[in-house]
Scaffold this active site. Structure first.
Site, PDB file in Angstrom:
ATOM      1  N   SER A 183       0.858  -1.180   0.000  1.00  0.00           N
ATOM      2  CA  SER A 183       0.000   0.000   0.000  1.00  0.00           C
ATOM      3  C   SER A 183       0.895   1.231   0.000  1.00  0.00           C
ATOM      4  O   SER A 183       2.077   1.156   0.354  1.00  0.00           O
ATOM      5  CB  SER A 183      -0.891   0.014   1.241  1.00  0.00           C
ATOM      6  OG  SER A 183      -1.598   1.231   1.352  1.00  0.00           O
ATOM      7  N   ASN A 229      -0.675   4.061   1.377  1.00  0.00           N
ATOM      8  CA  ASN A 229      -1.485   4.876   2.270  1.00  0.00           C
ATOM      9  C   ASN A 229      -0.640   5.352   3.456  1.00  0.00           C
ATOM     10  O   ASN A 229      -0.147   4.543   4.245  1.00  0.00           O
ATOM     11  CB  ASN A 229      -2.688   4.056   2.761  1.00  0.00           C
ATOM     12  CG  ASN A 229      -3.641   4.864   3.600  1.00  0.00           C
ATOM     13  OD1 ASN A 229      -3.299   5.317   4.680  1.00  0.00           O
ATOM     14  ND2 ASN A 229      -4.857   5.023   3.108  1.00  0.00           N
ATOM     15  N   GLY A 275      -1.442   6.935   6.180  1.00  0.00           N
ATOM     16  CA  GLY A 275      -2.009   6.604   7.482  1.00  0.00           C
ATOM     17  C   GLY A 275      -1.722   5.177   7.889  1.00  0.00           C
ATOM     18  O   GLY A 275      -1.413   4.899   9.047  1.00  0.00           O
ATOM     19  N   LYS A 276      -1.815   4.254   6.934  1.00  0.00           N
ATOM     20  CA  LYS A 276      -1.537   2.849   7.227  1.00  0.00           C
ATOM     21  C   LYS A 276      -0.063   2.652   7.583  1.00  0.00           C
ATOM     22  O   LYS A 276       0.262   1.918   8.521  1.00  0.00           O
ATOM     23  CB  LYS A 276      -1.898   1.972   6.029  1.00  0.00           C
ATOM     24  CG  LYS A 276      -3.379   1.762   5.812  1.00  0.00           C
ATOM     25  CD  LYS A 276      -3.625   0.793   4.671  1.00  0.00           C
ATOM     26  CE  LYS A 276      -5.103   0.609   4.398  1.00  0.00           C
ATOM     27  NZ  LYS A 276      -5.340  -0.348   3.283  1.00  0.00           N
ATOM     28  N   ASP A 302      -6.542  -6.249   3.554  1.00  0.00           N
ATOM     29  CA  ASP A 302      -7.731  -6.039   2.747  1.00  0.00           C
ATOM     30  C   ASP A 302      -8.867  -5.848   3.732  1.00  0.00           C
ATOM     31  O   ASP A 302      -9.033  -6.651   4.654  1.00  0.00           O
ATOM     32  CB  ASP A 302      -8.002  -7.222   1.818  1.00  0.00           C
ATOM     33  CG  ASP A 302      -8.915  -6.826   0.655  1.00  0.00           C
ATOM     34  OD1 ASP A 302      -8.617  -5.813   0.003  1.00  0.00           O
ATOM     35  OD2 ASP A 302      -9.908  -7.519   0.407  1.00  0.00           O
ATOM     36  N   PHE A 324     -13.354   8.298   7.800  1.00  0.00           N
ATOM     37  CA  PHE A 324     -13.482   8.364   6.351  1.00  0.00           C
ATOM     38  C   PHE A 324     -14.320   7.184   5.878  1.00  0.00           C
ATOM     39  O   PHE A 324     -14.727   6.332   6.659  1.00  0.00           O
ATOM     40  CB  PHE A 324     -12.095   8.335   5.685  1.00  0.00           C
ATOM     41  CG  PHE A 324     -11.270   7.129   6.051  1.00  0.00           C
ATOM     42  CD1 PHE A 324     -11.307   5.981   5.275  1.00  0.00           C
ATOM     43  CD2 PHE A 324     -10.466   7.136   7.185  1.00  0.00           C
ATOM     44  CE1 PHE A 324     -10.559   4.861   5.611  1.00  0.00           C
ATOM     45  CE2 PHE A 324      -9.710   6.023   7.528  1.00  0.00           C
ATOM     46  CZ  PHE A 324      -9.756   4.882   6.739  1.00  0.00           C
ATOM     47  N   GLY A 325     -14.586   7.128   4.587  1.00  0.00           N
ATOM     48  CA  GLY A 325     -15.315   6.004   4.017  1.00  0.00           C
ATOM     49  C   GLY A 325     -16.702   5.842   4.621  1.00  0.00           C
ATOM     50  O   GLY A 325     -17.483   6.795   4.713  1.00  0.00           O
ATOM     51  N   LYS A 334     -10.690   5.329  18.348  1.00  0.00           N
ATOM     52  CA  LYS A 334     -10.901   4.509  17.159  1.00  0.00           C
ATOM     53  C   LYS A 334      -9.752   3.519  16.977  1.00  0.00           C
ATOM     54  O   LYS A 334      -9.970   2.347  16.657  1.00  0.00           O
ATOM     55  CB  LYS A 334     -11.029   5.394  15.915  1.00  0.00           C
ATOM     56  CG  LYS A 334     -11.224   4.600  14.625  1.00  0.00           C
ATOM     57  CD  LYS A 334     -11.284   5.504  13.400  1.00  0.00           C
ATOM     58  CE  LYS A 334     -11.407   4.686  12.137  1.00  0.00           C
ATOM     59  NZ  LYS A 334     -11.424   5.523  10.916  1.00  0.00           N
ATOM     60  N   HIS A 363     -11.485  -2.418  13.641  1.00  0.00           N
ATOM     61  CA  HIS A 363     -11.182  -3.714  13.039  1.00  0.00           C
ATOM     62  C   HIS A 363      -9.704  -3.821  12.681  1.00  0.00           C
ATOM     63  O   HIS A 363      -9.082  -4.851  12.909  1.00  0.00           O
ATOM     64  CB  HIS A 363     -12.053  -3.926  11.797  1.00  0.00           C
ATOM     65  CG  HIS A 363     -12.043  -2.777  10.830  1.00  0.00           C
ATOM     66  ND1 HIS A 363     -12.381  -1.489  11.189  1.00  0.00           N
ATOM     67  CD2 HIS A 363     -11.722  -2.716   9.506  1.00  0.00           C
ATOM     68  CE1 HIS A 363     -12.280  -0.692  10.141  1.00  0.00           C
ATOM     69  NE2 HIS A 363     -11.873  -1.403   9.114  1.00  0.00           N
TER      70      HIS A 363
END
Length: 203
Positions: free
Chosen positions: A7, A9, A11-12, A68, A152-153, A175, A180
């Site tokens: 990825s 991303n 943030g990830k 994922d 987000f999302g 959060k 998850h």
């Protein structure tokens, strides 16, 4: 130990590095190694995570980790599911949310149950026959309208069981404790302890 994340991303990358710091593991984005996105042709979150991890490992020659994730609504036969990021034809967050609301229009609260899921896959090398798999879930239901401005999302549409708050109404610190992905990351960290553990000396 350096691991490539399938990825780019930001943030990830930050989230993974913070959690794995105690194991002396550094996570780097696939863009650092000119690795393009894999073709996510799997039929499940686990399959897609493994596909992405193997692809990154093959292209970089390094150990790789991939995740994922998405939102699952049993009433909609698991949709948006693995297509969460591209649920609507335009593949944008706002459009995805509007389509989910439309598909649940008139559906009673008891049938609006949903869960966020994150699946992580770690491979030591591309052909690793024993990838490490970690999963995290958080349960709730889909609201009839968006609530909250954080996240987000699908976060503004997801009411968390037992909290009476949407995911988008949580502060980031909270959060990151219950999400998850946080659960999946903690599970993977526990497994990686055995991968990076130094051998016991006989001296």
């Amino acid at each position: 130990m350096e691991i490539i994340l399938a990825s780019n991303n930001v943030g990830k990358i930050r989230e993974f590095n913070e959690l794995f710091a105690s194991l002396d593991i550094t996570v780097r984005p696939q863009s650092d190694f000119n690795v393009e996105d894999a073709d996510e042709c799997g039929l499940s979150f686990i399959e897609n995570a493994i596909i992405k991890a193997r692809h990154a490992a093959k292209k970089s020659g390094m150990a790789a980790i991939a995740d994922d994730s998405g939102i699952v609504v049993p009433y909609l036969k698991g949709a948006p599911g693995i297509h969460s990021a591209r649920y609507s034809p335009v593949k944008e967050e706002k459009a995805n949310n509007l389509l989910l609301l439309k598909n649940l229009e008139g559906v009673a609260d008891k049938d609006r149950a949903a869960f966020f899921i994150s699946v992580l896959a770690f491979v030591r090398y591309a052909e690793d026959p024993t990838p490490l798999i970690a999963e995290g879930r958080i349960y709730g239901r889909i609201l009839t309208e968006e609530r909250g401005s954080q996240g987000f999302g699908y976060d503004p549409l997801f009411l968390i069981d037992g909290l009476d708050k949407s995911m988008a109404e949580l502060e980031l610190v909270q959060k990151n404790q219950i999400s998850h992905r946080a659960k999946a990351l903690a599970n993977m960290r526990d497994q990686l302890k055995f991968v990076v553990r130094k051998p016991v000396s006989n001296e």
